[in-house]
Enzyme design. Structure first.
Site, mmCIF file in Angstrom:
data_model
loop_
_atom_site.group_PDB
_atom_site.id
_atom_site.type_symbol
_atom_site.label_atom_id
_atom_site.label_comp_id
_atom_site.label_asym_id
_atom_site.label_seq_id
_atom_site.Cartn_x
_atom_site.Cartn_y
_atom_site.Cartn_z
ATOM 1 N N TYR A 304 7.547 -9.435 12.058
ATOM 2 C CA TYR A 304 8.879 -9.413 12.643
ATOM 3 C C TYR A 304 8.711 -9.517 14.157
ATOM 4 O O TYR A 304 8.045 -8.678 14.779
ATOM 5 C CB TYR A 304 9.607 -8.118 12.300
ATOM 6 C CG TYR A 304 9.753 -7.868 10.812
ATOM 7 C CD1 TYR A 304 10.911 -8.240 10.140
ATOM 8 C CD2 TYR A 304 8.719 -7.264 10.087
ATOM 9 C CE1 TYR A 304 11.042 -8.015 8.764
ATOM 10 C CE2 TYR A 304 8.853 -7.033 8.729
ATOM 11 C CZ TYR A 304 10.013 -7.417 8.066
ATOM 12 O OH TYR A 304 10.138 -7.193 6.716
ATOM 13 N N HIS A 315 14.989 -10.917 8.363
ATOM 14 C CA HIS A 315 13.883 -11.349 7.515
ATOM 15 C C HIS A 315 12.630 -11.549 8.362
ATOM 16 O O HIS A 315 12.710 -11.950 9.524
ATOM 17 C CB HIS A 315 14.227 -12.659 6.800
ATOM 18 C CG HIS A 315 15.284 -12.500 5.748
ATOM 19 N ND1 HIS A 315 15.041 -11.885 4.548
ATOM 20 C CD2 HIS A 315 16.593 -12.879 5.729
ATOM 21 C CE1 HIS A 315 16.149 -11.883 3.815
ATOM 22 N NE2 HIS A 315 17.104 -12.484 4.512
ATOM 23 N N LYS A 346 9.379 -18.690 4.996
ATOM 24 C CA LYS A 346 8.495 -18.227 6.053
ATOM 25 C C LYS A 346 7.477 -19.319 6.371
ATOM 26 O O LYS A 346 7.354 -20.297 5.635
ATOM 27 C CB LYS A 346 7.792 -16.931 5.652
ATOM 28 C CG LYS A 346 8.740 -15.827 5.186
ATOM 29 C CD LYS A 346 8.017 -14.556 4.869
ATOM 30 C CE LYS A 346 8.892 -13.612 4.048
ATOM 31 N NZ LYS A 346 10.199 -13.340 4.641
#
Length: 369
Positions: A304, A315, A346
């Protein structure tokens, strides 16, 4: 369409095979469509993969090979003083080595998508690149001096050393001749997450984790260390920390455990892998990025970049796999990692560690040319 053209296999000054084509080849193939490089007059030189593509399309009638290297080793006869006359099938069959077939497949695929591409070396382009092809932007060719991306081609069973990763595109050809393209980039990993820490908070070392007793609320809620023992219902959380989190906190004096003791426990549990993961974890924290376990995604960490509060947590952006700098990838493993990261929205990043230092960050993502 002009008259049918034929080529002649020859060797250039570097001893590499080229195919010379005369007639109006320069206008038809080089000027109009970006094949080869010019020689004297209207003659051009083609790399074998370019000649194969023109043979495949029927733009070249044949290639004559006077080198004596025929498919059956016997030489051959043709109209050019005993030279063997090669059509597409026989030309491809005579090309030596394992790489020609996969390179031809990628070359033909990108041509069909509207790209011009050339061997990534002089004299096809103005400089030699550490890859197989220079791919030009759509609508441009080798004379425009603009490379869209350098391209490397491998078969699915060809291992790839981390030491030779380069920015550009990796094309992997599988056993059924399908092609997957990966964009390979160096990654700058940074964020704005809170980095402040308390001092000397009580903690106990258990078998493979650490419990931090009565930490300040901010240690979890603002800097996102550990998980509350009480779950989501807590007033003042008791934190369970992984060994890698605890080793970092102990090294910074945030908990009252000796850093060497936690480090040794980590090595007992994970072996030498622990030192690599700790090096990456600490680097991420120093750069304002919060790493958390990536276990459920098959990675070492998920990250993060901008944590202000766990109550407003977005997310995670990256999945990070930690590897030694000497690691050798199998293309199948790369495909699995990148596919998984893409499926959970991702980006897959590989952190390469050498002698306890993070030396390189590489991201890989699927690309559709």
């Amino acid at each position: 369409m002009g008259p049918e053209l034929e080529g002649r296999f020859d060797e250039n000054d570097d001893g590499d095979g080229i195919v010379r084509v005369a007639g109006d080849a320069r206008q038809r193939f080089y000027d109009a469509r970006g094949y080869g490089y010019p020689l004297e007059g209207n003659e051009i030189a083609l790399a074998p993969v370019e000649a194969a593509h023109l043979l495949y399309r029927g733009d070249l009638e044949a290639v004559y090979d006077g080198s004596g290297r025929s498919e059956d080793g016997s030489g051959g006869a043709g109209s050019e003083s005993g030279a063997e006359r090669l059509d597409f099938r026989s030309f491809v069959a005579r090309e030596p080595g394992d790489a020609f077939g996969v390179r031809f497949l990628v070359y033909a695929d990108l041509r069909s998508r509207g790209f011009y591409l050339s061997p990534a070396r002089e004299p096809w382009i103005g400089e030699t690149l550490d890859c197989d092809f220079a791919v030009f932007p759509r609508g441009k060719g080798p004379t425009d001096g603009d490379v869209e991306y350098p391209l490397r081609v491998v078969g699915e069973r060809t291992d790839i050393s981390a030491a030779v990763l380069e920015e550009g595109v990796l094309a992997v050809v599988d056993e059924e001749s399908e092609i997957t393209y990966f964009e390979v980039d160096r990654r700058e990993v940074s964020g704005t997450s809170e980095r402040s820490l308390p001092t000397g908070v009580e903690a106990d070392l258990l078998a493979d984790r650490v419990v931090v007793w009565e930490p300040p609320l901010e240690l979890y809620e603002r800097t996102f260390y550990g998980q509350p023992l009480e779950g989501r219902e807590y007033d003042e959380p008791t934190l369970q920390c992984s060994l890698v989190e605890a080793a970092h906190l102990a090294d910074r004096g945030a908990i009252d455990l000796e850093a060497d003791v936690v480090l040794e426990r980590g090595r007992e549990v994970e072996g030498e892998r622990f030192d690599r993961r700790l090096a990456v974890y600490q680097t991420l924290r120093e750069r304002g990025v919060v790493p958390k376990t990536g276990y459920k995604f098959g990675a070492d960490f998920r990250t993060y970049a901008d944590v202000a509060s766990v109550d407003d947590l977005g997310h995670s952006e990256l999945l990070i796999r930690v590897l030694p700098a000497s690691h050798v990838f199998e293309p199948r493993d790369l495909a699995l990692d990148v596919r998984l990261a893409h499926g959970v929205r991702k980006t897959m990043v590989f952190a390469l560690v050498d002698d306890g230092d993070v030396v390189e960050w590489w991201s890989l993502e699927r690309l559709t040319p």
